[in-house]
Design a protein around this motif. Structure first.
Motif, short mmCIF file in Angstrom:
data_model
loop_
_atom_site.label_atom_id
_atom_site.label_comp_id
_atom_site.label_asym_id
_atom_site.label_seq_id
_atom_site.Cartn_x
_atom_site.Cartn_y
_atom_site.Cartn_z
N UNK A 485 0.62 -1.80 0.11
CA UNK A 485 -0.20 0.44 -0.23
C UNK A 485 0.85 1.21 -0.02
N UNK A 486 1.95 1.39 0.07
CA UNK A 486 2.86 2.54 0.28
C UNK A 486 2.75 3.45 -1.61
N UNK A 487 2.30 3.04 -2.32
CA UNK A 487 2.23 3.10 -3.48
C UNK A 487 0.70 4.36 -3.46
N UNK A 488 0.69 4.40 -2.59
CA UNK A 488 -1.28 4.56 -2.20
C UNK A 488 -0.95 6.44 -1.29
N UNK A 489 -1.94 6.52 -1.65
CA UNK A 489 -2.13 8.06 -0.24
C UNK A 489 -2.28 7.28 0.97
N UNK A 490 -2.36 6.80 1.49
CA UNK A 490 -2.41 5.70 2.96
C UNK A 490 -1.10 5.82 4.00
N UNK A 491 -1.47 5.73 5.19
CA UNK A 491 -0.45 4.88 5.97
C UNK A 491 -1.22 4.32 6.91
N UNK A 492 0.17 2.99 7.24
CA UNK A 492 -0.65 1.33 7.86
C UNK A 492 -0.47 1.50 8.97
N UNK A 493 -1.23 1.53 10.06
CA UNK A 493 -0.45 0.93 11.48
C UNK A 493 -0.66 -0.38 11.94
N UNK A 494 0.46 -1.10 11.68
CA UNK A 494 0.30 -2.39 11.52
C UNK A 494 0.33 -3.20 12.72
N UNK A 495 -0.13 -3.90 13.44
CA UNK A 495 0.18 -4.75 14.66
C UNK A 495 0.23 -5.60 15.28
#
Length: 632
Positions: A485-495
């Motif tokens: 998903x790093x190529x999209x305008x999102x950030x991810x909280x990885x749990x």
């Protein structure tokens, strides 16, 4: 005559065999054609958005237009069906609108104020758990989209003006009509985070790809982290739920990574060697206290060669002591103490210029171990897991770095520069430090998530079109979902669940991603309505038999934004149980086939929060929530 009769019979039998073979081939061919056609039709199913503003997945599951699956006659749930009858989830009272179960102020008062222990996580007992749906404020609106949300938020979503008054001179936040504006200011950078970050960049390079992950202790409204994003640096910002009302809530409303957290008695919920850079801008943490305990914890989570940046008291005290209303002697003593702790941690002070000071952690501990002949404290920790950080007390000892063969070797392995780092085999895997994980395991997992995200794009088109910003992966494993998903305008909280068989959070950080440990038996350290998309891969199977699914689903509902989307991957038996609970909530959901076809036992449940906005109106007339009753 006998021979003629025998020959005719033989020819007849051969003809019959040929016909049977032909029939078998024809039937087999038709079966294959219809199977391929059916699989193609199922895989092309797309869940379309209902509006241009918000993704609404699933529509009405009773509609004949949906490719829903009926497994009722084929799969036994093994549930006590009577426990589901009459289950209702009423709206909570409106005073629960900003409820943070594990940072509840009333409960916190029961604990000691020493070392701010009362502001740490203190979760409700079973008799205090609520079984109602957290309402949004009555005039809640969908947040601004990224990147506009970095600078603006609706006042009605977080109706708190306190910071705009208290921090007016420092330009944290301003009220402009029906919205807040974030000028990018901070206590030590009233002229904006951009200028402040440029000042840091003049001291250490922030643009060459070596610094990717950062941690901001006492982040305010997270403007430092917000403006680092355009430099490809992702920051874990944290601050307590204290008198600076809703600062972390503002950060997340801006689309910036943040958690509720505090430097107190417990380790930060991150692995060792996680961050390339740590930052404190007048964060009010007593770094020199308790024999440097808090700075020792920063050392634990800082990568070999990582940087610690300090601005605010006591840096540049000769200029600011009057404004800080402190004596020169007091400030000088504080700075001398901090300098001493940093030296005993084996850090090197690189520079102090104007309001900024920068230290660097060594790349290995060869010289640091030798220096223990001079510095008796803090000692090198001898036992324990350096990554263990879930309800683990801080220790006043230096977390040892992995062994090296020479002074120029980076302990634990040198990382690739960003963005290559996201898909390079992490050192923790290449060094065989995690049992069972190999380079091939990692590469196969990356390929798997590229295929899965491609499938998600087909069924949830808004994923790649800016529909979502704040994403949570409840069971992140190696971080493959977030990496793709790093190529999209999102950030991810990885749990990474605290009870996982493999601790992979360190791998996730080595990929240049961020995340945290968490136990989903408890509430997450965030405010309600802070995530647009929640991804749950196998999380319910993980917790099956060890807890009530209802608690997990209510927590997902609490942190999901109104009309937000959930993706739950699991076996069909588990998904049916999950859906039987969400049907009593305000979710619309649809169970769909696995991306590889209908014969894979794993399925997808795609759902969205359909009634949150209406719920905020009904909650005006609701009653206070009652304690939850176990139902499984």
């Amino acid at each position: 005559m006998a021979k003629d009769s025998s020959g005719s019979l033989s020819i007849f039998q051969m003809e019959m065999k040929k016909r049977r073979i032909t029939n078998i081939l024809v039937v087999t061919g038709l079966c294959m054609i219809f199977y391929i056609l059916g699989a193609w039709q199922n895989s092309s199913t797309t869940v379309n958005p209902k509006s241009d503003l918000d993704m609404k997945v699933g529509c009405d599951t009773s509609s004949s237009s949906l490719a829903t699956l009926d497994f009722d006659s084929h799969h036994a749930l093994g549930l006590d069906e009577t426990s589901m009858v009459g289950m209702k989830f009423p709206p909570c009272n409106l005073n629960f609108s900003e409820y943070t179960p594990c940072q509840d102020r009333t409960r916190g008062r029961r604990f000691s104020r020493e070392m701010l222990a009362y502001r740490e996580r203190h979760c409700p007992g079973e008799d205090e758990l609520i079984q109602c749906l957290i309402p949004a404020p009555p005039k809640y609106k969908s947040p601004f989209k990224w990147p506009q949300c970095r600078d603006y938020a609706w006042y009605d979503n977080i109706p708190h003006k306190e910071l705009s008054i208290e921090k007016a001179v420092q330009n944290w936040i301003q009220v402009e009509g029906d919205r807040f504006r974030f000028p990018g200011g901070g206590t030590m950078f009233p002229h904006g985070a951009d200028v402040y970050i440029d000042d840091i960049n003049a001291l250490i390079s922030l643009t060459d790809g070596n610094i990717r992950t950062a941690i901001d202790t006492g982040c305010g409204v997270a403007s430092w982290g917000a403006y680092l994003l355009k430099r490809d640096i992702i920051t874990m910002s944290f601050a307590p739920r204290d008198t600076h009302e809703a600062q972390v809530q503002f950060a997340l409303e801006r689309g910036v990574p943040a958690m509720i957290g505090v430097m107190a008695t417990q380790r930060l919920p991150y692995p060792a060697r996680a961050f390339d850079m740590a930052h404190c801008s007048r964060c009010l943490i007593p770094w020199q206290a308790y024999d440097g305990l808090y700075l020792t914890e920063v050392d634990r989570v800082l990568r070999p060669g990582g940087y610690w940046i300090l601005s605010g008291p006591p840096i540049n005290w000769k200029k600011h002591y009057r404004g800080w209303e402190r004596t020169q002697e007091n400030l000088k003593k504080e700075q001398d103490s901090i300098e001493d702790v940093a030296k005993r941690l084996c850090w090197k002070k690189l520079v102090e210029k104007d309001d900024l000071a920068v230290w660097q952690k060594p790349i290995n501990h060869i010289e640091c171990k030798e220096s223990r002949r001079i510095y008796k404290t803090p000692r090198i920790c001898k036992n324990g897991n350096a990554d263990a950080a879930w309800y683990k007390k801080m220790e006043a000892c230096i977390t040892p770095l992995p062994e090296v063969s020479n002074q120029d070797e980076v302990a634990g392995g040198k990382l690739k520069k960003w963005p290559e780092r996201a898909f390079a085999v992490p050192p923790r895997i290449s060094s065989d430090s995690i049992p069972g994980l190999t380079a091939k395991t990692f590469e196969d997992d990356t390929q798997l998530w590229q295929e899965r995200v491609a499938h998600y794009k087909r069924i949830i088109p808004g994923l790649s079109k800016g529909q979502y910003r704040n994403v949570m992966d409840m069971n992140a494993y190696l971080g493959g979902f977030a990496a793709v998903l790093t190529k999209y305008p999102v950030w991810v909280m990885n749990v990474v669940p605290a009870n996982s068989k493999l601790d992979t959070l360190g791998v996730i950080y080595e990929r240049g991603l961020i995340g945290t440990y968490h136990d989903w038996h408890e509430a997450f350290s965030t405010y309600p309505r802070t995530y647009d998309l929640i991804h749950a891969n196998g999380i319910f199977s993980t917790y099956q038999g060890r807890g009530n699914f209802t608690y997990i689903l209510l927590e997902m509902d609490r942190i999901l934004r109104p009309e937000g989307t959930v993706i739950i991957r699991d076996v069909i038996e588990v998904l049916i149980k999950v859906q039987s609970i969400t049907n009593h909530m305000r979710w619309k959901s649809q169970i769909m086939d696995h991306e590889t076809g209908p014969f894979n036992p794993e399925k997808l449940l795609i759902g969205y929060d359909a009634g949150a906005l209406l719920l905020s109106q009904f909650s005006l007339y609701s009653i206070d929530a009652e304690p939850i009753v176990n139902s499984s």
